[in-house]
Design an enzyme around this catalytic site. Sequence first.
Site, PDB file in Angstrom:
ATOM      1  N   HIS A  82     -10.448   1.561   1.565  1.00  0.00           N
ATOM      2  CA  HIS A  82      -9.825   0.682   0.580  1.00  0.00           C
ATOM      3  C   HIS A  82     -10.744  -0.508   0.359  1.00  0.00           C
ATOM      4  O   HIS A  82     -11.207  -1.124   1.317  1.00  0.00           O
ATOM      5  CB  HIS A  82      -8.459   0.187   1.072  1.00  0.00           C
ATOM      6  CG  HIS A  82      -7.840  -0.775   0.101  1.00  0.00           C
ATOM      7  ND1 HIS A  82      -7.157  -0.354  -1.019  1.00  0.00           N
ATOM      8  CD2 HIS A  82      -7.847  -2.127   0.040  1.00  0.00           C
ATOM      9  CE1 HIS A  82      -6.763  -1.408  -1.710  1.00  0.00           C
ATOM     10  NE2 HIS A  82      -7.169  -2.494  -1.082  1.00  0.00           N
ATOM     11  N   ASP A 161       6.806  -3.201  -2.056  1.00  0.00           N
ATOM     12  CA  ASP A 161       5.571  -3.911  -2.394  1.00  0.00           C
ATOM     13  C   ASP A 161       5.403  -4.023  -3.908  1.00  0.00           C
ATOM     14  O   ASP A 161       4.979  -5.052  -4.423  1.00  0.00           O
ATOM     15  CB  ASP A 161       4.356  -3.222  -1.794  1.00  0.00           C
ATOM     16  CG  ASP A 161       3.083  -3.941  -2.228  1.00  0.00           C
ATOM     17  OD1 ASP A 161       2.934  -5.113  -1.849  1.00  0.00           O
ATOM     18  OD2 ASP A 161       2.285  -3.372  -2.982  1.00  0.00           O
ATOM     19  N   ARG A 168       5.059 -12.069  -6.715  1.00  0.00           N
ATOM     20  CA  ARG A 168       3.995 -12.961  -6.222  1.00  0.00           C
ATOM     21  C   ARG A 168       3.039 -13.325  -7.343  1.00  0.00           C
ATOM     22  O   ARG A 168       2.535 -14.451  -7.420  1.00  0.00           O
ATOM     23  CB  ARG A 168       3.230 -12.280  -5.077  1.00  0.00           C
ATOM     24  CG  ARG A 168       4.025 -12.210  -3.790  1.00  0.00           C
ATOM     25  CD  ARG A 168       3.371 -11.276  -2.785  1.00  0.00           C
ATOM     26  NE  ARG A 168       1.990 -11.607  -2.526  1.00  0.00           N
ATOM     27  CZ  ARG A 168       1.020 -10.713  -2.271  1.00  0.00           C
ATOM     28  NH1 ARG A 168       1.296  -9.425  -2.224  1.00  0.00           N
ATOM     29  NH2 ARG A 168      -0.203 -11.102  -2.061  1.00  0.00           N
ATOM     30  N   SER A 183       0.699  -6.011   1.958  1.00  0.00           N
ATOM     31  CA  SER A 183       0.794  -5.290   0.697  1.00  0.00           C
ATOM     32  C   SER A 183      -0.189  -4.112   0.685  1.00  0.00           C
ATOM     33  O   SER A 183       0.189  -2.958   0.402  1.00  0.00           O
ATOM     34  CB  SER A 183       0.479  -6.277  -0.445  1.00  0.00           C
ATOM     35  OG  SER A 183       0.215  -5.617  -1.634  1.00  0.00           O
ATOM     36  N   LYS A 187       0.774   0.304   1.514  1.00  0.00           N
ATOM     37  CA  LYS A 187       0.423   1.411   0.611  1.00  0.00           C
ATOM     38  C   LYS A 187      -0.524   2.394   1.297  1.00  0.00           C
ATOM     39  O   LYS A 187      -0.407   3.605   1.133  1.00  0.00           O
ATOM     40  CB  LYS A 187      -0.208   0.850  -0.667  1.00  0.00           C
ATOM     41  CG  LYS A 187       0.831   0.172  -1.552  1.00  0.00           C
ATOM     42  CD  LYS A 187       0.229  -0.508  -2.753  1.00  0.00           C
ATOM     43  CE  LYS A 187      -0.480  -1.780  -2.388  1.00  0.00           C
ATOM     44  NZ  LYS A 187      -0.641  -2.781  -3.424  1.00  0.00           N
TER      45      LYS A 187
HETATM   46  N1  URA Z   1      -4.085  -5.876  -3.587  1.00  0.00           N
HETATM   47  C1  URA Z   1      -2.863  -5.463  -3.193  1.00  0.00           C
HETATM   48  O1  URA Z   1      -2.558  -4.275  -3.224  1.00  0.00           O
HETATM   49  N2  URA Z   1      -1.990  -6.387  -2.774  1.00  0.00           N
HETATM   50  C2  URA Z   1      -2.270  -7.701  -2.715  1.00  0.00           C
HETATM   51  O2  URA Z   1      -1.441  -8.470  -2.314  1.00  0.00           O
HETATM   52  C3  URA Z   1      -3.552  -8.116  -3.143  1.00  0.00           C
HETATM   53  C4  URA Z   1      -4.438  -7.172  -3.567  1.00  0.00           C
END
Ligand code: URA
Length: 429
Positions: A82, A161, A168, A183, A187
Amino acid sequence: MDVIEIIRAKRDGGKLTPEQIDWVIGAYTRGEVAEEQMAALAMAIFLRGMDRAEVSRWTEAMLSSGDRLDFSDLARPTTDKHSTGGVGDKITLPLTPTVAACGAAVPQLSGRGLGHTGGTLDKLESIPGWRASLSTEEMRQVITDTGGVICAAGSGLAPADRKLYALRDVTGTVESIPLIAASIMSKKLAEGTAALVLDVKVGSGAFMKDADSARELARTMVDIGNDHGVRTVALLTDMATPLGRQVGNALEVAEAVEVLSGGGPADVVELTVALAREMLIATGLTPGENGVKDPAEALRDGSALQAWKDLIRAQGGDPDAPLPEAAERRVVLAPADGVLTRLDAYQVGLAAWRLGAGRARKEDAVSFGAGVTLHAKPGEAVKTGEPLFTLHADEPERFDRAALALEGAFDIEDAAVWKAEPLLIDRVS
Ligand code: URA
């Protein structure tokens, strides 16, 4: 449970209990905690932070709000990467087939771009026929057949999320290390990979502008991953300047194919190989030993390119079809002789976005051909009147504002001033 009590506890610097965290995430996802209450709690967390146990539980609660994929029955070990996002960051494209060619399986759930950073799905969708949306069964088939899959995350993964990120975004609470870490990791854990390598970007084009905050984000995510049984490591990598020489969807696909064909820019090759080695090692495979191919070899011998073609075809794409090109081009010339000593990632990303490569709202379409070609990278000599950038856009009226973004984006100085910065800054495990 009382949401106001939970907000007050965090506001006053207290630690949230596991029961409070589970309850507030569950109730918010079900719509029983109001948006304004969650906004207040997010701001309290932004200001007061969360400790390791709280972040881990917060991640777990978001993960439990939805489905969790399971690839543990695949014949190959699973590993994923990621990136926290950058400009010209097309690394997923050469990386996924390279790791597949070396013997691991890569279940890569990716996103679309918003703002100045591009999204992997937008890039791949410039390939004629390629499909980002796959059912879980299709995902499983593609990864079984080709060793990799790159697709959109379904709405069933970490729905808490999805809701909280949108909140947010409009309440000034995105830039919180515990909230970003939870977050991203909720995922990634939902995607069912056994190992994970994080590419945490540092610099003007990244979320984290300095190495200390990037290191803290990396440490937080690595701890969450390992606490959840996923072998996780992070590399801190430079995003002060764009990666490669192409920024824009189809432009970046073409550059990724150059890398897969054994060529391409040195920085894209270096990062692809470094991340691929980490991904293999995290699964217990040692590159170059016991019949496990080294990623640099897979790029050289054509096996990574073959894996790319298989992967693109398996998702409906034609890897040999011509890529879309923008209707118009404008060349920006170098205003002086010397060495390019700075090229700002954020401003190049902004220029590409203004040319149509990115979107302002989620529902906007991107232009596949739009973007910026960089004729010089930091450390290279430039000459007055020679091309510095080529701008690509479908509508010529986009050029002036893009060129404006690039005006203060670079320095041309005497060669003696130039000091190379490393691409790989640190490793957190
Ligand atoms: N990418 C995400 O998936 N979540 C965040 O909070 C910031 C960047």
